[in-house]
Write a protein that holds these residues in place. Structure first.
Motif, PDB file in Angstrom:
ATOM      1  N   HIS A  53     -66.764  11.193   5.643  1.00 27.18           N
ATOM      2  CA  HIS A  53     -66.956   9.952   4.886  1.00 27.18           C
ATOM      3  C   HIS A  53     -67.160  10.251   3.405  1.00 27.18           C
ATOM      4  O   HIS A  53     -66.624   9.536   2.546  1.00 27.18           O
ATOM      5  CB  HIS A  53     -68.145   9.159   5.434  1.00 27.18           C
ATOM      6  N   LYS A  55     -65.982  12.797   1.739  1.00 20.22           N
ATOM      7  CA  LYS A  55     -64.680  13.187   1.186  1.00 20.22           C
ATOM      8  C   LYS A  55     -63.849  11.951   0.842  1.00 20.22           C
ATOM      9  O   LYS A  55     -63.210  11.887  -0.208  1.00 20.22           O
ATOM     10  CB  LYS A  55     -63.894  14.034   2.197  1.00 20.22           C
ATOM     11  N   ARG A  56     -63.859  10.983   1.727  1.00 21.49           N
ATOM     12  CA  ARG A  56     -63.084   9.761   1.483  1.00 21.49           C
ATOM     13  C   ARG A  56     -63.618   8.994   0.287  1.00 21.49           C
ATOM     14  O   ARG A  56     -62.835   8.454  -0.484  1.00 21.49           O
ATOM     15  CB  ARG A  56     -63.104   8.868   2.720  1.00 21.49           C
ATOM     16  N   LYS A  57     -64.914   8.962   0.133  1.00 19.34           N
ATOM     17  CA  LYS A  57     -65.507   8.270  -1.024  1.00 19.34           C
ATOM     18  C   LYS A  57     -65.105   8.941  -2.323  1.00 19.34           C
ATOM     19  O   LYS A  57     -64.847   8.287  -3.315  1.00 19.34           O
ATOM     20  CB  LYS A  57     -67.027   8.219  -0.906  1.00 19.34           C
ATOM     21  N   GLU A  58     -65.049  10.295  -2.310  1.00 19.27           N
ATOM     22  CA  GLU A  58     -64.645  11.035  -3.510  1.00 19.27           C
ATOM     23  C   GLU A  58     -63.193  10.742  -3.867  1.00 19.27           C
ATOM     24  O   GLU A  58     -62.861  10.618  -5.041  1.00 19.27           O
ATOM     25  CB  GLU A  58     -64.815  12.533  -3.285  1.00 19.27           C
ATOM     26  N   ILE A  59     -62.347  10.621  -2.875  1.00 16.74           N
ATOM     27  CA  ILE A  59     -60.939  10.347  -3.120  1.00 16.74           C
ATOM     28  C   ILE A  59     -60.739   8.947  -3.694  1.00 16.74           C
ATOM     29  O   ILE A  59     -59.959   8.745  -4.608  1.00 16.74           O
ATOM     30  CB  ILE A  59     -60.124  10.514  -1.810  1.00 16.74           C
ATOM     31  N   VAL A  60     -61.486   7.979  -3.149  1.00 15.26           N
ATOM     32  CA  VAL A  60     -61.344   6.599  -3.592  1.00 15.26           C
ATOM     33  C   VAL A  60     -61.875   6.410  -5.011  1.00 15.26           C
ATOM     34  O   VAL A  60     -61.299   5.690  -5.798  1.00 15.26           O
ATOM     35  CB  VAL A  60     -62.086   5.642  -2.604  1.00 15.26           C
ATOM     36  N   HIS A  61     -62.950   7.095  -5.330  1.00 12.61           N
ATOM     37  CA  HIS A  61     -63.558   6.914  -6.650  1.00 12.61           C
ATOM     38  C   HIS A  61     -63.037   7.950  -7.543  1.00 12.61           C
ATOM     39  O   HIS A  61     -62.844   8.441  -8.331  1.00 12.61           O
ATOM     40  CB  HIS A  61     -65.084   6.995  -6.544  1.00 12.61           C
TER      41      HIS A  61
END
Length: 61
Positions: A53, A55-61
């Motif tokens: 989760h 990792k996904r937040k880092e990609i989105v932001h």
């Protein structure tokens, strides 16, 4: 998270829910160590899930 980890996590949750739902009056002493073992393994897998989760937040932001 690998497919095997996802499958293992779901199997553990399923077994945990089965024990809790169906034990009731027929509670067996061996359920306690099994639940403890399941909870420990779920905690380890939860760390993997949380990392995914993050990792996904880092990609989105």
């Amino acid at each position: 998270m690998t497919a095997a980890e996802v499958i293992r996590y779901l199997a553990l949750v399923d077994r945990r829910m089965f024990i809790i739902e169906h034990s009731g009056i027929s509670w067996r002493p061996e359920y306690e160590p099994e639940l403890e073992s399941i909870d420990q393994e779920l905690a380890k897998l939860r760390k993997v899930i949380d990392a995914e989760h993050a990792k996904r937040k880092e990609i989105v932001h």
